[in-house]
Scaffold this motif. Structure first.
Motif, short mmCIF file in Angstrom:
data_model
loop_
_atom_site.label_atom_id
_atom_site.label_comp_id
_atom_site.label_asym_id
_atom_site.label_seq_id
_atom_site.Cartn_x
_atom_site.Cartn_y
_atom_site.Cartn_z
N SER A 78 -11.74 1.71 -4.67
CA SER A 78 -10.30 1.15 -4.81
C SER A 78 -9.28 2.17 -4.34
O SER A 78 -8.34 1.70 -3.85
CB SER A 78 -10.24 0.63 -6.09
N GLU A 79 -9.52 3.33 -5.01
CA GLU A 79 -8.48 4.30 -4.75
C GLU A 79 -8.52 4.71 -3.22
O GLU A 79 -7.45 5.17 -2.61
CB GLU A 79 -9.02 5.58 -5.69
N ARG A 129 -6.51 2.43 -1.63
CA ARG A 129 -5.10 2.52 -2.05
C ARG A 129 -4.35 3.56 -1.18
O ARG A 129 -3.14 3.56 -0.54
CB ARG A 129 -4.94 2.82 -3.36
N TYR A 137 0.72 -1.02 0.01
CA TYR A 137 0.00 -0.05 0.08
C TYR A 137 0.84 1.06 0.10
O TYR A 137 1.95 1.49 0.90
CB TYR A 137 -0.88 -0.15 1.20
N ALA A 172 -16.84 1.77 -8.05
CA ALA A 172 -15.69 0.68 -7.76
C ALA A 172 -14.35 1.16 -7.83
O ALA A 172 -13.55 0.95 -6.76
CB ALA A 172 -15.80 -0.51 -8.80
N ALA A 173 -14.19 1.98 -8.51
CA ALA A 173 -12.82 2.77 -8.75
C ALA A 173 -12.59 3.80 -7.66
O ALA A 173 -11.69 3.71 -6.98
CB ALA A 173 -12.73 3.66 -10.09
#
Length: 214
Positions: free
Chosen positions: A203-204, A207, A91, A199-200
């Motif tokens: 996910s970000e 991260r 990460y 979803a993006a």
């Protein structure tokens, strides 16, 4: 650091990862892996006894109940003072980076990064320098240069509910907001996270360390 090989202690809960790291590091003529640890507690104990030049510490140990890599770095300062640690992780989220550096880590590298970054961070930490992978540095610098990318408390709540699979209506009901307000938050979220769908965005957020779905 002495004039001999740079002595490294590997700490990761996956034996296969440790084997790969050992092979990489011992391929360098000036590096010697002196021990391996499968937990944060074991790493601190070995570091206190062996006094390596650097501890390469996993950020998140599995199994539950034990200390994570950041807490292990804090304990190093008390039980093995002067032994620097480099965090090794999948990460690059800003929250994790900041926590690691605040705990006293002298480097932060990504498992998926090129070996040269790992070598540079390990050698730098042994020499008293701070070694950060380029992605990590960009994450920190980006937050300073573009603070508008920082999520508000409400936006964090929205993205957390997104991660749970709630619809706009579900988010509105959970937070006592109108659907129109939720849509406004989503537009801002997508812009700050550089995402174009739910979803993006999730996910970000993971991260960056905003969300921890582990």
């Amino acid at each position: 650091m002495s004039g001999g090989p740079l002595r490294v202690l590997l700490a990761d809960d996956h034996a296969v990862v440790r084997a790969g790291l050992r092979a990489l590091l011992e391929g360098e003529p000036d590096v010697e892996v002196v021990a391996e640890a499968g937990s944060g507690e074991e790493a601190v104990g070995l570091a206190a006894r062996l006094r390596p030049d650097v501890v390469l510490m996993d950020l998140r140990f599995g199994g539950g109940g034990g200390v994570d890599g950041i807490e292990a770095v804090r304990r190093l300062a008390a039980e093995a003072p002067g032994v620097p640690a480099v965090m090794l992780t999948s990460y690059s989220g800003r929250a994790d980076v900041v926590r690691a550096l605040e705990a006293g880590a002298r480097g932060y590298v990504l498992k998926a990064g090129p070996p040269e970054e790992l070598f540079r961070a390990v050698r730098g930490a042994a020499a008293g320098a701070l070694g950060l992978a380029p992605e990590v540095m960009n994450e920190l610098v980006g937050q300073v240069v573009a603070p508008e990318r920082e999520l508000s408390g409400r936006e964090v709540e929205v993205v957390r509910l997104l991660a749970e699979g709630l619809s706009n209506r579900g988010i509105a009901e959970a937070l006592f907001l109108s659907e129109a307000t939720v849509k406004t938050h989503l537009v801002r979220l997508y812009r700050k996270l550089g995402a174009d769908n739910r979803a993006a965005a999730v996910s970000e957020a993971v991260r960056r360390g905003v969300l921890d779905l582990g």
